[in-house]
Design a protein around this motif. Structure first.
Motif, PDB file in Angstrom:
ATOM      1  N   ALA A 154       0.834  -1.204   0.000  1.00 51.53           N
ATOM      2  CA  ALA A 154       0.000   0.000   0.000  1.00 51.53           C
ATOM      3  C   ALA A 154       0.869   1.256   0.000  1.00 51.53           C
ATOM      4  O   ALA A 154       0.559   2.233  -0.708  1.00 51.53           O
ATOM      5  CB  ALA A 154      -0.921  -0.008   1.219  1.00 51.53           C
ATOM      6  N   LEU A 155       1.947   1.264   0.759  1.00 52.76           N
ATOM      7  CA  LEU A 155       2.866   2.410   0.749  1.00 52.76           C
ATOM      8  C   LEU A 155       3.447   2.614  -0.644  1.00 52.76           C
ATOM      9  O   LEU A 155       3.501   3.742  -1.156  1.00 52.76           O
ATOM     10  CB  LEU A 155       3.995   2.186   1.753  1.00 52.76           C
ATOM     11  CG  LEU A 155       3.659   2.189   3.243  1.00 52.76           C
ATOM     12  CD1 LEU A 155       4.936   1.982   4.059  1.00 52.76           C
ATOM     13  CD2 LEU A 155       2.979   3.490   3.657  1.00 52.76           C
ATOM     14  N   HIS A 156       3.876   1.515  -1.236  1.00 49.12           N
ATOM     15  CA  HIS A 156       4.450   1.590  -2.581  1.00 49.12           C
ATOM     16  C   HIS A 156       3.421   2.124  -3.572  1.00 49.12           C
ATOM     17  O   HIS A 156       3.731   3.002  -4.403  1.00 49.12           O
ATOM     18  CB  HIS A 156       4.917   0.203  -3.011  1.00 49.12           C
ATOM     19  CG  HIS A 156       5.411   0.138  -4.424  1.00 49.12           C
ATOM     20  ND1 HIS A 156       6.635   0.623  -4.806  1.00 49.12           N
ATOM     21  CD2 HIS A 156       4.819  -0.355  -5.552  1.00 49.12           C
ATOM     22  CE1 HIS A 156       6.790   0.436  -6.107  1.00 49.12           C
ATOM     23  NE2 HIS A 156       5.706  -0.151  -6.583  1.00 49.12           N
ATOM     24  N   GLY A 157       2.190   1.615  -3.494  1.00 46.86           N
ATOM     25  CA  GLY A 157       1.150   2.060  -4.410  1.00 46.86           C
ATOM     26  C   GLY A 157       0.841   3.543  -4.271  1.00 46.86           C
ATOM     27  O   GLY A 157       0.619   4.242  -5.274  1.00 46.86           O
ATOM     28  N   ALA A 158       0.835   4.041  -3.029  1.00 43.12           N
ATOM     29  CA  ALA A 158       0.552   5.459  -2.798  1.00 43.12           C
ATOM     30  C   ALA A 158       1.642   6.337  -3.406  1.00 43.12           C
ATOM     31  O   ALA A 158       1.357   7.346  -4.075  1.00 43.12           O
ATOM     32  CB  ALA A 158       0.424   5.728  -1.303  1.00 43.12           C
ATOM     33  N   VAL A 159       2.891   5.954  -3.188  1.00 41.80           N
ATOM     34  CA  VAL A 159       4.010   6.742  -3.716  1.00 41.80           C
ATOM     35  C   VAL A 159       4.017   6.692  -5.247  1.00 41.80           C
ATOM     36  O   VAL A 159       4.224   7.715  -5.917  1.00 41.80           O
ATOM     37  CB  VAL A 159       5.347   6.235  -3.139  1.00 41.80           C
ATOM     38  CG1 VAL A 159       6.521   6.904  -3.850  1.00 41.80           C
ATOM     39  CG2 VAL A 159       5.409   6.507  -1.641  1.00 41.80           C
ATOM     40  N   GLU A 160       3.792   5.509  -5.809  1.00 46.90           N
ATOM     41  CA  GLU A 160       3.797   5.385  -7.268  1.00 46.90           C
ATOM     42  C   GLU A 160       2.661   6.176  -7.910  1.00 46.90           C
ATOM     43  O   GLU A 160       2.829   6.764  -8.986  1.00 46.90           O
ATOM     44  CB  GLU A 160       3.711   3.908  -7.670  1.00 46.90           C
ATOM     45  CG  GLU A 160       4.991   3.129  -7.418  1.00 46.90           C
ATOM     46  CD  GLU A 160       6.193   3.761  -8.111  1.00 46.90           C
ATOM     47  OE1 GLU A 160       6.162   3.902  -9.348  1.00 46.90           O
ATOM     48  OE2 GLU A 160       7.154   4.134  -7.410  1.00 46.90           O
ATOM     49  N   ALA A 161       1.494   6.227  -7.267  1.00 49.62           N
ATOM     50  CA  ALA A 161       0.384   7.012  -7.799  1.00 49.62           C
ATOM     51  C   ALA A 161       0.727   8.500  -7.785  1.00 49.62           C
ATOM     52  O   ALA A 161       0.437   9.233  -8.743  1.00 49.62           O
ATOM     53  CB  ALA A 161      -0.886   6.749  -6.974  1.00 49.62           C
ATOM     54  N   ALA A 162       1.366   8.968  -6.704  1.00 53.38           N
ATOM     55  CA  ALA A 162       1.767  10.368  -6.630  1.00 53.38           C
ATOM     56  C   ALA A 162       2.797  10.698  -7.711  1.00 53.38           C
ATOM     57  O   ALA A 162       2.733  11.756  -8.358  1.00 53.38           O
ATOM     58  CB  ALA A 162       2.325  10.683  -5.243  1.00 53.38           C
ATOM     59  N   GLN A 218      -6.787   2.404 -12.840  1.00 57.40           N
ATOM     60  CA  GLN A 218      -8.185   2.788 -13.019  1.00 57.40           C
ATOM     61  C   GLN A 218      -9.166   1.972 -12.174  1.00 57.40           C
ATOM     62  O   GLN A 218     -10.322   2.341 -12.031  1.00 57.40           O
ATOM     63  CB  GLN A 218      -8.559   2.624 -14.499  1.00 57.40           C
ATOM     64  CG  GLN A 218      -7.755   3.536 -15.424  1.00 57.40           C
ATOM     65  CD  GLN A 218      -7.983   5.012 -15.118  1.00 57.40           C
ATOM     66  OE1 GLN A 218      -9.118   5.483 -15.126  1.00 57.40           O
ATOM     67  NE2 GLN A 218      -6.908   5.725 -14.825  1.00 57.40           N
ATOM     68  N   ASP A 219      -8.706   0.861 -11.601  1.00 51.24           N
ATOM     69  CA  ASP A 219      -9.623  -0.017 -10.872  1.00 51.24           C
ATOM     70  C   ASP A 219      -9.549   0.196  -9.362  1.00 51.24           C
ATOM     71  O   ASP A 219      -9.749  -0.729  -8.575  1.00 51.24           O
ATOM     72  CB  ASP A 219      -9.341  -1.484 -11.217  1.00 51.24           C
ATOM     73  CG  ASP A 219      -7.895  -1.869 -10.941  1.00 51.24           C
ATOM     74  OD1 ASP A 219      -7.063  -0.960 -10.679  1.00 51.24           O
ATOM     75  OD2 ASP A 219      -7.597  -3.073 -10.983  1.00 51.24           O
ATOM     76  N   LEU A 220      -9.259   1.414  -8.957  1.00 56.73           N
ATOM     77  CA  LEU A 220      -9.163   1.719  -7.533  1.00 56.73           C
ATOM     78  C   LEU A 220     -10.559   1.840  -6.918  1.00 56.73           C
ATOM     79  O   LEU A 220     -11.526   2.180  -7.607  1.00 56.73           O
ATOM     80  CB  LEU A 220      -8.420   3.042  -7.324  1.00 56.73           C
ATOM     81  CG  LEU A 220      -6.986   3.115  -7.848  1.00 56.73           C
ATOM     82  CD1 LEU A 220      -6.426   4.515  -7.635  1.00 56.73           C
ATOM     83  CD2 LEU A 220      -6.112   2.087  -7.152  1.00 56.73           C
ATOM     84  N   PRO A 221     -10.688   1.585  -5.609  1.00 56.66           N
ATOM     85  CA  PRO A 221     -11.968   1.856  -4.952  1.00 56.66           C
ATOM     86  C   PRO A 221     -12.324   3.334  -5.101  1.00 56.66           C
ATOM     87  O   PRO A 221     -11.451   4.203  -5.027  1.00 56.66           O
ATOM     88  CB  PRO A 221     -11.699   1.499  -3.486  1.00 56.66           C
ATOM     89  CG  PRO A 221     -10.527   0.573  -3.523  1.00 56.66           C
ATOM     90  CD  PRO A 221      -9.686   1.030  -4.671  1.00 56.66           C
ATOM     91  N   SER A 222     -13.588   3.600  -5.316  1.00 55.38           N
ATOM     92  CA  SER A 222     -14.032   4.988  -5.437  1.00 55.38           C
ATOM     93  C   SER A 222     -14.210   5.607  -4.051  1.00 55.38           C
ATOM     94  O   SER A 222     -14.167   4.919  -3.026  1.00 55.38           O
ATOM     95  CB  SER A 222     -15.359   5.046  -6.192  1.00 55.38           C
ATOM     96  OG  SER A 222     -16.395   4.466  -5.400  1.00 55.38           O
TER      97      SER A 222
END
Length: 268
Positions: free
Chosen positions: A230-238, A249-253
């Motif tokens: 989850a940490l990795h995903g947050a940083v990569e999205a930023a 695109q398939d993230l929870p809304s």
């Protein structure tokens, strides 16, 4: 369903013939999402709980954070087991009091470990006293006795087998050996523990879930893996936003997240 029935339901998940895949949450939202996804049981990760509180893992400093989180998670429609590090105390009475409070909240299991922050193992006699104290205070609570013989490279197979036998005699309901990936040792433990369920920590690139099942492992935990992902995903999205790249695109809304809170929130 009574607490005793829920506790037995959790035990039964270790006797299905297939390993219990136990995902580990670090806060209410992650636990609620895993419950919503259909996992029958979830654990907590002490690293995730500590890091979320701005504290270090495995130093005994997150007793209150762990207890407060556990009280909330126990209201979820899922069976919950909690990582209590080394019990947050070397005094059997204090560890027993924590176990009784967790069981009173509805938690059906705990992980208690014998590794110390200085890289050594707790004396096996003391660890057995802690396990016995927990079982006396909360007989239905599933005690997953974690030994860090492989995590800390302290003793190997021989010490693991000795501690497994001691912890089983002290009343442990399961044995957890993080860091163990040796198939021969795993098989030896499964065959030598007289039905005591063996828990192995999943390690990317190592033994697969399917192979662990073939070896007779009864429980596979994700540990801190989901938290770190989850940490990795947050940083990569930023970073993707900053670069003008694509965000998954398939993230929870927003509505999905709100729905979890509505369904599994404080008043549920």
């Amino acid at each position: 369903m009574t607490y005793a029935q829920r506790a037995e339901q959790f035990r039964a998940l270790h006797r299905t013939g297939e390993p219990l895949l136990l995902p580990n949450a670090w806060d209410h939202a992650s636990a609620a999402a895993l419950a919503h996804a259909g996992f029958p049981a979830i654990g907590t990760t002490s690293l995730g709980v500590a890091a979320a509180a701005g504290k270090a893992d495995a130093t005994g400093g997150t007793r209150e954070e762990t207890l407060n989180l556990a009280r909330g998670l126990a209201r979820l429609p899922v069976l919950v087991t909690v990582d209590i590090e080394g019990g947050f105390s070397d005094r059997p009475g204090e560890v027993a009091a924590l176990a009784a409070e967790l069981a009173g909240a509805g938690v059906v299991g705990v992980n208690i470990e014998d590794g110390r922050p200085d890289g050594t193992l707790t004396d096996a006699v003391l660890q057995c006293e802690l396990i016995r104290a927990v079982k006396e205070a909360a007989p239905d609570l599933f005690v997953n006795a974690r030994t860090d013989t492989y995590w800390l490279r302290a003793g190997g197979a021989g010490e693991t087998e000795r501690r497994a036998a001691d912890y089983q005699l002290a009343g442990a309901d399961g044995l957890f050996v993080p860091g163990l990936q040796d198939e021969k040792v795993i098989t030896g433990l499964v065959e030598g523990m007289a039905g005591l369920p063996l828990n192995i920590l999943y390690a990317p690139g190592a033994l697969t879930f399917e192979r662990l099942a073939e070896l007779g492992v009864c429980r596979v935990s994700s540990g801190s893996l989901l938290f770190r992902a989850a940490l990795h995903g947050a940083v990569e999205a930023a970073r993707a936003i900053a670069r003008g790249g694509a965000v998954p695109q398939d993230l929870p809304s927003y509505a999905d997240a709100q729905a979890l809170s509505a369904a599994y929130g404080e008043e549920a």
